[in-house]
Enzyme design. Structure first.
Site, PDB file in Angstrom:
ATOM      1  N   ASP A  49       0.839  -1.201   0.000  1.00  0.00           N
ATOM      2  CA  ASP A  49       0.000   0.000   0.000  1.00  0.00           C
ATOM      3  C   ASP A  49       0.879   1.258   0.000  1.00  0.00           C
ATOM      4  O   ASP A  49       0.372   2.385  -0.078  1.00  0.00           O
ATOM      5  CB  ASP A  49      -1.011   0.000   1.154  1.00  0.00           C
ATOM      6  CG  ASP A  49      -0.365  -0.020   2.516  1.00  0.00           C
ATOM      7  OD1 ASP A  49       0.871  -0.160   2.606  1.00  0.00           O
ATOM      8  OD2 ASP A  49      -1.104   0.107   3.515  1.00  0.00           O
ATOM      9  N   SER A  50       2.218   1.064   0.034  1.00  0.00           N
ATOM     10  CA  SER A  50       3.145   2.171  -0.236  1.00  0.00           C
ATOM     11  C   SER A  50       2.880   2.746  -1.622  1.00  0.00           C
ATOM     12  O   SER A  50       3.301   3.863  -1.932  1.00  0.00           O
ATOM     13  CB  SER A  50       4.596   1.702  -0.121  1.00  0.00           C
ATOM     14  OG  SER A  50       4.785   0.492  -0.838  1.00  0.00           O
ATOM     15  N   ASP A  88      -0.908  -6.132  -0.341  1.00  0.00           N
ATOM     16  CA  ASP A  88      -1.310  -5.488   0.911  1.00  0.00           C
ATOM     17  C   ASP A  88      -2.819  -5.301   0.932  1.00  0.00           C
ATOM     18  O   ASP A  88      -3.416  -4.896  -0.085  1.00  0.00           O
ATOM     19  CB  ASP A  88      -0.671  -4.090   0.993  1.00  0.00           C
ATOM     20  CG  ASP A  88       0.379  -3.992   2.071  1.00  0.00           C
ATOM     21  OD1 ASP A  88       0.326  -4.776   3.046  1.00  0.00           O
ATOM     22  OD2 ASP A  88       1.268  -3.126   1.930  1.00  0.00           O
ATOM     23  N   LYS A 117      -1.216  -9.335   2.942  1.00  0.00           N
ATOM     24  CA  LYS A 117      -0.545  -8.871   4.160  1.00  0.00           C
ATOM     25  C   LYS A 117      -1.473  -7.926   4.902  1.00  0.00           C
ATOM     26  O   LYS A 117      -2.092  -7.062   4.265  1.00  0.00           O
ATOM     27  CB  LYS A 117       0.775  -8.173   3.810  1.00  0.00           C
ATOM     28  CG  LYS A 117       1.462  -7.556   5.032  1.00  0.00           C
ATOM     29  CD  LYS A 117       2.904  -7.147   4.743  1.00  0.00           C
ATOM     30  CE  LYS A 117       3.067  -5.845   4.020  1.00  0.00           C
ATOM     31  NZ  LYS A 117       2.481  -4.677   4.697  1.00  0.00           N
ATOM     32  N   GLU A 119      -1.776  -5.460   8.612  1.00  0.00           N
ATOM     33  CA  GLU A 119      -1.019  -4.840   9.697  1.00  0.00           C
ATOM     34  C   GLU A 119      -1.730  -5.049  11.030  1.00  0.00           C
ATOM     35  O   GLU A 119      -2.961  -5.031  11.080  1.00  0.00           O
ATOM     36  CB  GLU A 119      -0.875  -3.326   9.439  1.00  0.00           C
ATOM     37  CG  GLU A 119      -0.098  -3.001   8.182  1.00  0.00           C
ATOM     38  CD  GLU A 119       0.104  -1.492   7.989  1.00  0.00           C
ATOM     39  OE1 GLU A 119      -0.307  -0.691   8.860  1.00  0.00           O
ATOM     40  OE2 GLU A 119       0.674  -1.133   6.939  1.00  0.00           O
ATOM     41  N   GLU A 186       8.630  -4.020  11.109  1.00  0.00           N
ATOM     42  CA  GLU A 186       9.076  -2.725  10.587  1.00  0.00           C
ATOM     43  C   GLU A 186       9.379  -1.740  11.718  1.00  0.00           C
ATOM     44  O   GLU A 186       8.624  -1.655  12.706  1.00  0.00           O
ATOM     45  CB  GLU A 186       7.971  -2.128   9.685  1.00  0.00           C
ATOM     46  CG  GLU A 186       8.332  -0.735   9.157  1.00  0.00           C
ATOM     47  CD  GLU A 186       7.441  -0.241   8.033  1.00  0.00           C
ATOM     48  OE1 GLU A 186       6.522  -0.975   7.615  1.00  0.00           O
ATOM     49  OE2 GLU A 186       7.677   0.899   7.582  1.00  0.00           O
TER      50      GLU A 186
HETATM   51  O1  KIV Z   1       3.511  -1.102   1.628  1.00  0.00           O
HETATM   52  C1  KIV Z   1       4.693  -1.454   1.734  1.00  0.00           C
HETATM   53  O2  KIV Z   1       5.547  -1.177   0.885  1.00  0.00           O
HETATM   54  C2  KIV Z   1       5.056  -2.219   2.923  1.00  0.00           C
HETATM   55  C3  KIV Z   1       6.504  -2.490   3.127  1.00  0.00           C
HETATM   56  C4  KIV Z   1       7.208  -1.277   3.566  1.00  0.00           C
HETATM   57  C5  KIV Z   1       6.727  -3.629   4.061  1.00  0.00           C
HETATM   58  O3  KIV Z   1       4.228  -2.581   3.688  1.00  0.00           O
END
Ligand code: KIV
Length: 274
Positions: A49-50, A88, A117, A119, A186
């Protein structure tokens, strides 16, 4: 992509203490990026989600939706990488109910993700269990969880105090009990990264969590220097593609303005050449 590719059980077995090589995960958001990282031989591609910050220009990760992540996951999956594709789950896509969580994960799996993934720690256990029951492999993410940006009061290193560190280790164990196959850790002190890694039977993948995790992840744009704004301490830039790209575009502009581009070889004649 599954045939011949990296699988979830293969990743789950990758503990460095048991003699495995460290896992390498890199983010990608489109087909050329996925081809680049896959050709480099990495183990996992994270459609993170970056996306929100490094591609779409927002200041945090809270702005992207399941539709955005599915769109980019599909682009990555179309490149048929050997690496395992993990998507994500964006903010609010796994917070309201188990049914919504499974439906949203299903959208990402149908777009091409092999795993998702999410959080957070104990508070997410019902969602992890619902996903695992629906046959969706889940990667956990603890420590500096960017979707908790407002609650944390910014992007701050987590687990510095003994009590917070103990809680994080407990959260990691609880996530494993609920069925995660790996955990991203992280933004925590290196000692805590090592402690979590020793405590859990699944691999940890660190980002700003020191060298003693079972693997490391970096964001594509950070690793390649596609952005030259100040980066967090844990980023190592292996290239300066922002500078190189700007130089190349400036050279093109100069050639157009001087008449040097296109040349006769770069132009079509009236003949049958391709
Ligand atoms: O969204 C992302 O890029 C991440 C990584 C920094 C682990 O969650």
């Amino acid at each position: 992509m599954v045939a011949g590719g990296v699988t979830v059980p293969a990743v789950r077995a990758r503990k460095v203490a048991a003699g495995a090589d460290p896992l390498v995960m890199v983010t990608a958001y489109d087909a050329p990026g996925a081809r680049m990282v896959d050709d480099a031989g990495i183990d996992l591609i994270l459609v993170g989600d970056s996306l929100s910050m490094v591609v779409l220009g927002y200041d945090d990760t809270l702005q992207v939706t399941v539709a955005d992540l599915a769109h980019h996951t599909a682009a990555v999956a179309r490149s048929a990488p050997r690496a395992l594709v993990v998507a994500d789950m964006p903010w609010l896509s796994y917070h309201t109910s188990a049914a919504d969580t499974v439906a949203n994960a299903g959208t990402l799996v149908r777009a091409g993700a092999a795993a998702v993934k999410i959080e957070g720690g104990r508070v997410r256990l019902p969602m992890v269990e619902a996903l695992v029951a629906a046959e969706v492999p889940v990667m956990g993410h603890l420590g500096l969880t960017p979707q908790s940006f407002h609650v944390m009061g910014g992007f701050k290193v987590q687990g510095r105090k003994a009590e917070a560190a103990d809680r994080l280790v407990d959260d990691a164990l609880a996530l494993v009990e609920s069925g995660v196959f790996a955990i991203v850790v992280e933004g925590v002190p290196a000692e805590l990264g090592a402690r979590v890694t020793e405590a859990v039977p699944v691999p940890t993948i660190g980002i700003g969590a020191g060298p003693r995790c079972d693997g490391q992840v970096l964001v594509f744009h950070d690793l390649l220097g596609l952005d030259d704004r100040p980066a967090p301490r844990f980023v190592r830039r292996y290239a300066s593609l922002k500078q190189e790209g700007t130089r190349a575009v400036a050279a093109f502009a100069a050639d157009v303005r001087s008449g040097a581009f296109p040349s006769p070889e770069e132009s079509y004649g009236g003949g049958a050449e391709p």
